[in-house]
Structures are given as C-alpha cells and as structure tokens.
Design a protein around this motif. Sequence first.
Motif, short mmCIF file in Angstrom:
data_model
loop_
_atom_site.label_atom_id
_atom_site.label_comp_id
_atom_site.label_asym_id
_atom_site.label_seq_id
_atom_site.Cartn_x
_atom_site.Cartn_y
_atom_site.Cartn_z
N LEU A 267 -2.66 0.98 -24.63
CA LEU A 267 -2.75 1.35 -23.22
C LEU A 267 -1.40 1.05 -22.59
O LEU A 267 -0.87 -0.05 -22.75
CB LEU A 267 -3.83 0.55 -22.50
N GLN A 268 -0.85 2.01 -21.85
CA GLN A 268 0.44 1.80 -21.20
C GLN A 268 0.25 1.84 -19.69
O GLN A 268 -0.35 2.77 -19.15
CB GLN A 268 1.44 2.86 -21.63
N PHE A 269 0.78 0.81 -19.04
CA PHE A 269 0.74 0.71 -17.58
C PHE A 269 2.17 0.74 -17.08
O PHE A 269 3.04 0.04 -17.62
CB PHE A 269 0.05 -0.59 -17.15
N ARG A 270 2.45 1.56 -16.07
CA ARG A 270 3.80 1.72 -15.54
C ARG A 270 3.82 1.39 -14.05
O ARG A 270 2.95 1.78 -13.31
CB ARG A 270 4.28 3.15 -15.72
N GLY A 271 4.86 0.68 -13.68
CA GLY A 271 5.08 0.38 -12.27
C GLY A 271 6.54 0.61 -11.94
O GLY A 271 7.33 1.00 -12.80
N GLN B 274 -9.22 -3.52 -15.39
CA GLN B 274 -9.67 -4.15 -14.16
C GLN B 274 -8.48 -4.77 -13.42
O GLN B 274 -8.41 -4.71 -12.21
CB GLN B 274 -10.69 -5.23 -14.50
N ARG B 275 -7.55 -5.31 -14.17
CA ARG B 275 -6.39 -5.99 -13.58
C ARG B 275 -5.25 -5.04 -13.21
O ARG B 275 -4.54 -5.25 -12.24
CB ARG B 275 -5.89 -7.05 -14.54
N PHE B 276 -5.05 -3.98 -14.02
CA PHE B 276 -3.89 -3.11 -13.84
C PHE B 276 -4.23 -1.70 -13.37
O PHE B 276 -3.34 -0.91 -13.09
CB PHE B 276 -3.10 -3.00 -15.14
N GLY B 277 -5.50 -1.34 -13.34
CA GLY B 277 -5.89 0.00 -12.93
C GLY B 277 -5.94 0.95 -14.12
O GLY B 277 -5.99 0.54 -15.27
N THR B 278 -5.90 2.23 -13.83
CA THR B 278 -5.97 3.25 -14.87
C THR B 278 -4.64 3.32 -15.62
O THR B 278 -3.58 3.39 -14.99
CB THR B 278 -6.26 4.63 -14.24
N GLN C 219 8.21 -11.16 -19.17
CA GLN C 219 6.83 -10.72 -19.34
C GLN C 219 5.94 -11.15 -18.17
O GLN C 219 5.16 -10.34 -17.64
CB GLN C 219 6.29 -11.27 -20.66
N ALA C 220 6.06 -12.39 -17.74
CA ALA C 220 5.21 -12.89 -16.65
C ALA C 220 5.50 -12.14 -15.35
O ALA C 220 4.59 -11.80 -14.59
CB ALA C 220 5.42 -14.39 -16.46
N ALA C 221 6.78 -11.85 -15.08
CA ALA C 221 7.13 -11.12 -13.86
C ALA C 221 6.60 -9.69 -13.91
O ALA C 221 6.13 -9.17 -12.89
CB ALA C 221 8.65 -11.12 -13.68
N CYS C 222 6.65 -9.07 -15.06
CA CYS C 222 6.12 -7.71 -15.21
C CYS C 222 4.61 -7.70 -14.97
O CYS C 222 4.11 -6.87 -14.21
CB CYS C 222 6.45 -7.17 -16.60
N ILE C 223 3.91 -8.63 -15.59
CA ILE C 223 2.46 -8.71 -15.42
C ILE C 223 2.12 -8.91 -13.94
O ILE C 223 1.24 -8.25 -13.39
CB ILE C 223 1.86 -9.82 -16.29
N ALA C 224 2.84 -9.81 -13.28
CA ALA C 224 2.58 -10.07 -11.86
C ALA C 224 2.84 -8.84 -11.00
O ALA C 224 2.08 -8.55 -10.08
CB ALA C 224 3.45 -11.24 -11.38
N SER C 225 3.88 -8.07 -11.33
CA SER C 225 4.21 -6.89 -10.53
C SER C 225 3.18 -5.78 -10.70
O SER C 225 3.00 -4.97 -9.79
CB SER C 225 5.60 -6.37 -10.87
N LEU C 226 2.51 -5.73 -11.84
CA LEU C 226 1.52 -4.68 -12.10
C LEU C 226 0.10 -5.07 -11.70
O LEU C 226 -0.77 -4.20 -11.56
CB LEU C 226 1.52 -4.31 -13.58
N SER C 227 -0.15 -6.36 -11.54
CA SER C 227 -1.51 -6.86 -11.27
C SER C 227 -2.03 -6.43 -9.92
O SER C 227 -1.33 -6.48 -8.93
CB SER C 227 -1.56 -8.38 -11.36
N ARG C 228 -3.28 -6.01 -9.92
CA ARG C 228 -3.97 -5.64 -8.69
C ARG C 228 -4.81 -6.80 -8.16
O ARG C 228 -5.34 -6.73 -7.08
CB ARG C 228 -4.88 -4.44 -8.92
N VAL C 229 -4.99 -7.82 -8.98
CA VAL C 229 -5.84 -8.96 -8.62
C VAL C 229 -5.02 -10.04 -7.98
O VAL C 229 -3.92 -10.31 -8.31
CB VAL C 229 -6.57 -9.50 -9.87
#
Length: 66
Positions: A19-23, A2-6, A56-66
């Motif tokens: 689950l791996q999310f890439r940006g 929900q937060r990062f997409g597919t 870690q926090a910067a990565c999460i923020a950059s990937l977040s859709r919310v």
Amino acid sequence: MQRFGTPALQIREGAGLKLQFRGRACVLDAYLYPTSQGERVTHIDTRLASGADTDQAACIASLSRV
C-alpha cells in the motif's frame, strides 16, 4: 488505512500487499503479509518524492490523520 486514509496505490505481490500513501512531505510504502490474525504490516519504507531518504517518524506524522 484508518490512520492514513485511502492508499494512492495498491499492488499485490505474491502473498503480500503493498500500500502506498503519498503526501506533500513524503511517500510511505507499507507491506502487509498474511498472519494467523489476517494481513498485518510487517515493513514500511519512507522517502521523499525525489526518492531521497527521509525521517521515518516525521513522514508517518505528516501523513497521519489521527
């Protein structure tokens, strides 16, 4: 999801699920394991595409859709 997409990648590892999310800025691996309330994220790893450590926090923020 929900937060990062597919996720770009899903791998079942025994009872767990990776689950791996890439940006553009980083890669985030989320590890889910079964609990009494369903699968839950119990650990995350973040890194640059090169494999180098990243904030870690910067990565999460950059990937977040919310």
